[in-house]
Scaffold this active site. Sequence first.
Site, mmCIF file in Angstrom:
data_model
loop_
_atom_site.group_PDB
_atom_site.id
_atom_site.type_symbol
_atom_site.label_atom_id
_atom_site.label_comp_id
_atom_site.label_asym_id
_atom_site.label_seq_id
_atom_site.Cartn_x
_atom_site.Cartn_y
_atom_site.Cartn_z
ATOM 1 N N ASP A 79 37.328 78.358 -31.460
ATOM 2 C CA ASP A 79 37.432 77.321 -32.479
ATOM 3 C C ASP A 79 36.071 76.650 -32.668
ATOM 4 O O ASP A 79 35.666 75.818 -31.861
ATOM 5 C CB ASP A 79 38.496 76.309 -32.031
ATOM 6 C CG ASP A 79 38.631 75.174 -33.032
ATOM 7 O OD1 ASP A 79 37.954 75.214 -34.074
ATOM 8 O OD2 ASP A 79 39.411 74.257 -32.755
ATOM 9 N N GLU B 192 6.052 79.317 -20.507
ATOM 10 C CA GLU B 192 5.775 78.697 -19.197
ATOM 11 C C GLU B 192 6.645 77.455 -19.103
ATOM 12 O O GLU B 192 6.311 76.417 -19.651
ATOM 13 C CB GLU B 192 4.303 78.278 -19.097
ATOM 14 C CG GLU B 192 3.318 79.426 -19.249
ATOM 15 C CD GLU B 192 1.900 78.885 -19.364
ATOM 16 O OE1 GLU B 192 1.434 78.215 -18.429
ATOM 17 O OE2 GLU B 192 1.265 79.119 -20.409
ATOM 18 N N GLU C 206 8.179 74.321 -17.441
ATOM 19 C CA GLU C 206 7.982 73.346 -16.368
ATOM 20 C C GLU C 206 9.241 72.493 -16.220
ATOM 21 O O GLU C 206 9.981 72.288 -17.179
ATOM 22 C CB GLU C 206 6.782 72.462 -16.686
ATOM 23 C CG GLU C 206 5.479 73.260 -16.685
ATOM 24 C CD GLU C 206 4.269 72.473 -17.180
ATOM 25 O OE1 GLU C 206 3.150 72.902 -16.894
ATOM 26 O OE2 GLU C 206 4.441 71.454 -17.870
ATOM 27 N N GLU D 187 6.604 74.962 -11.902
ATOM 28 C CA GLU D 187 6.547 75.923 -13.012
ATOM 29 C C GLU D 187 6.871 77.303 -12.468
ATOM 30 O O GLU D 187 6.405 77.679 -11.396
ATOM 31 C CB GLU D 187 5.146 75.932 -13.646
ATOM 32 C CG GLU D 187 4.968 77.002 -14.731
ATOM 33 C CD GLU D 187 3.597 76.935 -15.428
ATOM 34 O OE1 GLU D 187 3.133 75.824 -15.754
ATOM 35 O OE2 GLU D 187 2.998 78.008 -15.625
ATOM 36 N N HIS E 21 4.844 75.878 -22.713
ATOM 37 C CA HIS E 21 3.837 76.593 -23.502
ATOM 38 C C HIS E 21 4.431 77.910 -23.982
ATOM 39 O O HIS E 21 5.098 78.598 -23.206
ATOM 40 C CB HIS E 21 2.593 76.898 -22.661
ATOM 41 C CG HIS E 21 1.870 75.671 -22.192
ATOM 42 N ND1 HIS E 21 0.877 75.704 -21.250
ATOM 43 C CD2 HIS E 21 2.014 74.373 -22.545
ATOM 44 C CE1 HIS E 21 0.423 74.469 -21.042
ATOM 45 N NE2 HIS E 21 1.106 73.641 -21.809
ATOM 46 N N ARG F 98 -8.202 72.947 -23.006
ATOM 47 C CA ARG F 98 -6.755 72.902 -22.926
ATOM 48 C C ARG F 98 -6.148 71.649 -23.547
ATOM 49 O O ARG F 98 -4.971 71.373 -23.358
ATOM 50 C CB ARG F 98 -6.288 73.014 -21.462
ATOM 51 C CG ARG F 98 -6.431 74.408 -20.906
ATOM 52 C CD ARG F 98 -6.081 74.435 -19.424
ATOM 53 N NE ARG F 98 -6.366 75.756 -18.857
ATOM 54 C CZ ARG F 98 -5.432 76.614 -18.485
ATOM 55 N NH1 ARG F 98 -4.160 76.305 -18.589
ATOM 56 N NH2 ARG F 98 -5.754 77.782 -17.998
HETATM 57 P P1 ADP Z 1 -1.604 79.741 -18.212
HETATM 58 O O1 ADP Z 1 -2.954 80.331 -18.015
HETATM 59 O O2 ADP Z 1 -1.526 78.964 -19.483
HETATM 60 O O3 ADP Z 1 -1.123 78.954 -17.016
HETATM 61 P P2 ADP Z 1 0.378 81.705 -17.413
HETATM 62 O O4 ADP Z 1 -0.372 82.743 -16.659
HETATM 63 O O5 ADP Z 1 1.122 80.692 -16.602
HETATM 64 O O6 ADP Z 1 -0.635 81.009 -18.434
HETATM 65 O O7 ADP Z 1 1.432 82.382 -18.410
HETATM 66 C C1 ADP Z 1 1.051 83.370 -19.303
HETATM 67 C C2 ADP Z 1 2.256 83.937 -20.034
HETATM 68 O O8 ADP Z 1 1.792 84.749 -21.115
HETATM 69 C C3 ADP Z 1 3.150 84.827 -19.181
HETATM 70 O O9 ADP Z 1 4.505 84.595 -19.471
HETATM 71 C C4 ADP Z 1 2.736 86.245 -19.659
HETATM 72 O O10 ADP Z 1 3.740 87.234 -19.469
HETATM 73 C C5 ADP Z 1 2.497 85.971 -21.125
HETATM 74 N N1 ADP Z 1 1.741 87.023 -21.816
HETATM 75 C C6 ADP Z 1 0.813 87.868 -21.336
HETATM 76 N N2 ADP Z 1 0.392 88.733 -22.291
HETATM 77 C C7 ADP Z 1 1.077 88.414 -23.421
HETATM 78 C C8 ADP Z 1 1.113 88.940 -24.745
HETATM 79 N N3 ADP Z 1 0.350 89.963 -25.124
HETATM 80 N N4 ADP Z 1 1.961 88.369 -25.620
HETATM 81 C C9 ADP Z 1 2.740 87.332 -25.275
HETATM 82 N N5 ADP Z 1 2.752 86.798 -24.056
HETATM 83 C C10 ADP Z 1 1.938 87.322 -23.123
HETATM 84 MG MG MG Z 2 -0.239 77.490 -20.272
HETATM 85 MG MG MG Z 3 1.839 74.446 -16.410
HETATM 86 MG MG MG Z 4 0.914 78.328 -16.487
HETATM 87 MG MG MG Z 5 -0.953 80.163 -14.869
#
Ligand code: ADP
Ligand code: MG
Ligand code: MG
Ligand code: MG
Ligand code: MG
Length: 442
Positions: free
Chosen positions: A52, A129, A131, A193, A242, A314
């Site tokens: 529903d 990402e 958090e 995270e 993010h 950033r």
């Molecule tokens: P940050 O440096 O901002 O902390 P993270 O390493 O925590 O980034 O997260 C990066 C994210 O981006 C991960 O989920 C990863 O799988 C994703 N990622 C990597 N390559 C690609 C891509 N080509 N397209 C979309 N997402 C991607």
């Molecule tokens: Mg990030």
């Molecule tokens: Mg973070």
């Molecule tokens: Mg991160």
């Molecule tokens: Mg990271």
Amino acid sequence: KNYSKEELLKHAEELGVEFIHLQFTDIMGVMKNVSITIEELGKALDNEIMFDGSSIDGFVRIEESDMYLRPDLSTFTVFPWSGQVKEARLVCDVYRPDGTPFDGCPRNALKKVLKEAEEMGYIMNVGPECEFFLFNTNEKGEPTLETHDNAGYFDLAPIDLGGNARIDMVATLKQMGFNIEASHHEVAQGQHEIDFQYADALKTADNIMTFKMAVRIIAQRHGLHATFMPKPKFGINGSGMHVNMSLATLEGKNAFYDENDPMKLSETAYYYLAGVLKHAKSFAAITNPTINSYKRLVPGYEAPVLIAWSASNRSPLIRIPAKRGNSTRVELRNPDPSANPYLALAAVLKAGLDGIKNKLTPPPAVNSNVYHMSEEEMKEKGIVGLPGNLYEAVQELEKDEVVKEALGKHISNKFVDAALYEWKEYSKYVTQWELDRYLRKF
Ligand code: ADP
Ligand code: MG
Ligand code: MG
Ligand code: MG
Ligand code: MG
């Protein structure tokens, strides 16, 4: 895995699954489910399970309330936390009795934009990402705002007492098919995270919903409360989500990479970036849908406030991480985990596609900390801010036909109504801040 109906029935029986939760997400991003027993699974897989719709927030008017659930067989997942009675879930799309997709279903809305992208030759890949905070609970099991740790960014046990809970979360998510890339303590006390590997946008939206559910359940088992509320505490970092995204060609090649460009970004990447920047003001209502979301989008806590992009800093809305080749991607930093992931990805992708269709050019990159940018400098560079609150964000959304089209009429109307109602309720409320300011003064 892509099961056939027969394979799935057999598989579920072999695993001893007794209950199946048919899950879907409402407009506000809350997961709903209709639970059935294994005996009814055949019926569910024939798309015969009805519910529903009028009982669901923002779904339908009373007179058209019968809705059907169509399970996506590839989403079959056993809940690792189920005990003696084994439970599993299937993510569903919502259909009308006449067999057409219901336009109030956020998953259908995302699928529609994904189809548009595919017709243009692209598949959207997304890695979020997420958090969140882990708070202590009191004797009654209610959440408090107290954290159990004194740790900071990347700190290790024994100070990070939430670490045990997080290890359990990662293990559970792995059992559910997630590829966990990283998990760490975040900047604020009690903040964490967990990053999982990117996938196509639909899978990632499903994953975000599953992730939030699993994290909450495992936290509870550790006597903690996990919250994805964007800014639970004033004066410390809030929780973001993010969105890392890229487009791939239908052959699977990263369409954002071009080794001949000085920044090694393709024309498509620049167009996409420009489209996202252009519509950021108006999709903010979707990516940051709560009153509380805008308390995170303030200077000084790693959250963006200005609509700009950078390859190094950033603080702006969009960062282009250094990785190239297949990892070439755009990181959108304003979304928070209170967003409905289906709608958020639909809106952002639509914005990017608009940039590609109209060959939009992004403004020059800003490579300084925009928190310190003066009003004059902003004006000079033509940089504007994100909406300051939910009300402003909704005003912007209402003006933007492109973003509204991504949601469809039904969802954008319901969403705007709900957000304005929320704003009205909030505006009437007398806050502690006002008491602190005015009680003695006047
Ligand atoms: P940050 O440096 O901002 O902390 P993270 O390493 O925590 O980034 O997260 C990066 C994210 O981006 C991960 O989920 C990863 O799988 C994703 N990622 C990597 N390559 C690609 C891509 N080509 N397209 C979309 N997402 C991607
Ligand atoms: Mg990030
Ligand atoms: Mg973070
Ligand atoms: Mg991160
Ligand atoms: Mg990271």
